[in-house]
Design a protein around this motif. Structure first.
Motif, PDB file in Angstrom:
ATOM      1  N   SER A  93      55.071  23.182  80.853  1.00 49.59           N
ATOM      2  CA  SER A  93      56.352  23.351  80.136  1.00 49.59           C
ATOM      3  C   SER A  93      57.508  23.237  81.124  1.00 49.59           C
ATOM      4  O   SER A  93      58.499  22.539  80.883  1.00 49.59           O
ATOM      5  CB  SER A  93      56.463  24.732  79.491  1.00 49.59           C
ATOM      6  OG  SER A  93      55.454  24.940  78.562  1.00 49.59           O
ATOM      7  N   ARG A 127      64.949  17.339  71.694  1.00 50.64           N
ATOM      8  CA  ARG A 127      66.200  17.950  72.137  1.00 50.64           C
ATOM      9  C   ARG A 127      67.408  17.035  71.869  1.00 50.64           C
ATOM     10  O   ARG A 127      68.530  17.508  71.733  1.00 50.64           O
ATOM     11  CB  ARG A 127      66.166  18.229  73.649  1.00 50.64           C
ATOM     12  CG  ARG A 127      65.048  19.137  74.121  1.00 50.64           C
ATOM     13  CD  ARG A 127      65.242  20.556  73.629  1.00 50.64           C
ATOM     14  NE  ARG A 127      64.254  21.483  74.216  1.00 50.64           N
ATOM     15  CZ  ARG A 127      62.968  21.504  73.915  1.00 50.64           C
ATOM     16  NH1 ARG A 127      62.480  20.672  73.012  1.00 50.64           N
ATOM     17  NH2 ARG A 127      62.159  22.376  74.487  1.00 50.64           N
ATOM     18  N   ASP A 181      67.785  22.672  80.066  1.00 53.32           N
ATOM     19  CA  ASP A 181      67.845  21.641  79.023  1.00 53.32           C
ATOM     20  C   ASP A 181      69.276  21.439  78.502  1.00 53.32           C
ATOM     21  O   ASP A 181      69.644  20.340  78.102  1.00 53.32           O
ATOM     22  CB  ASP A 181      66.912  21.992  77.840  1.00 53.32           C
ATOM     23  CG  ASP A 181      65.434  22.012  78.246  1.00 53.32           C
ATOM     24  OD1 ASP A 181      65.115  21.484  79.325  1.00 53.32           O
ATOM     25  OD2 ASP A 181      64.614  22.546  77.476  1.00 53.32           O
TER      26      ASP A 181
END
Ligand code: DC
Length: 228
Positions: A93, A127, A181
């Motif tokens: 991850s 995303r 992110d």
């Protein structure tokens, strides 16, 4: 053909909600995070630092990635090997989040993602789906939940798989990934201006699925009316 973009932070329930909604609607569910995870896994296996753009980019030409769909389930093939299970670890991850900040990695995965929505109705989660990959998606949703709720969901999921993790560590990892992110220069995690915000903090998974399915059905009804 309908494209539904589901974006949002880690642990918001995107995959659970998008997969179930796709099944109900008869659409193909595409999990784009799995592609970034496969690249993360590939570089970790070679002992490469996922944050080193130069080293990660040097690997790309040797990576063959594809998605296969078997009875509605997505499989990720990395150089022919099914890595669908191996990409679901906390280490992968974090590596995925790091490689995803590298522009060449994003460019490498762009066509693969875009092509999947050309020939079939999809619900794609990620995303930057509504902002970059499918900017013309008919439905865009930004799915989110509080940090604590997201960490608790991820913690339960990892524990169920038999992983020994601490809640505090999972929460810290989620917050670090959110930061990475949403602060990267390229395609950061932000809601598309035309996305509907769905906060699932107080929803059961089925309630969140029902809300998404209702949004898509309503849009399809309006499109049909406009076409008449
Ligand atoms: O959705 P996920 O947790 O499997 O995604 C893993 C990482 O990949 C995430 O931290 C950010 C990155 N990602 C991305 O940058 N763009 C996407 N469309 C999907 C995932």
């Amino acid at each position: 053909m309908i494209a539904v973009a589901v974006d949002g932070p880690a642990g918001a329930g995107k995959s659970t909600v998008a997969r179930a909604a796709a099944k109900e609607l008869g659409f193909v569910y595409v999990d784009t995070g799995a592609l970034y995870r496969a690249i993360g896994l590939h570089v970790l296996r070679r002992g490469i630092d996922p944050a080193s753009a130069e080293q990660v980019v040097s690997q790309l030409s040797g990576i063959q990635l594809s998605l296969a769909f078997c009875q509605g389930e997505q499989q990720v093939l990395l150089c022919g090997e099914d890595v669908s299970g191996g990409i679901r670890t906390p280490e992968v991850s974090m590596a995925a989040s790091k490689v995803s900040a590298i522009p060449q990695v994003r460019a490498f995965l762009f066509d693969l993602q875009r092509d999947l929505a050309r020939t079939q109705s999809v619900i794609m989660d990620g995303r930057d789906i509504g902002t970059v990959v499918l900017p013309n998606a008919q439905v865009k949703v930004f799915l989110t939940a509080s940090d604590q709720v997201r960490a608790r969901r991820r913690f339960d999921e990892l524990r169920q798989k038999g992983e020994t993790v601490e809640y505090e560590q999972v929460l810290k990892d989620i917050q670090q990934r959110d930061y990475q992110d949403s602060h990267r220069e390229i395609a950061p995690l932000v809601p598309a201006p035309d996305a509907v915000l769905l906060d699932t903090s107080n929803d059961t998974p089925q309630q969140a699925v029902d809300r998404l399915v209702a949004l898509v059905r309503e849009k399809m009804r309006r499109l049909e009316e406009e076409a008449q």
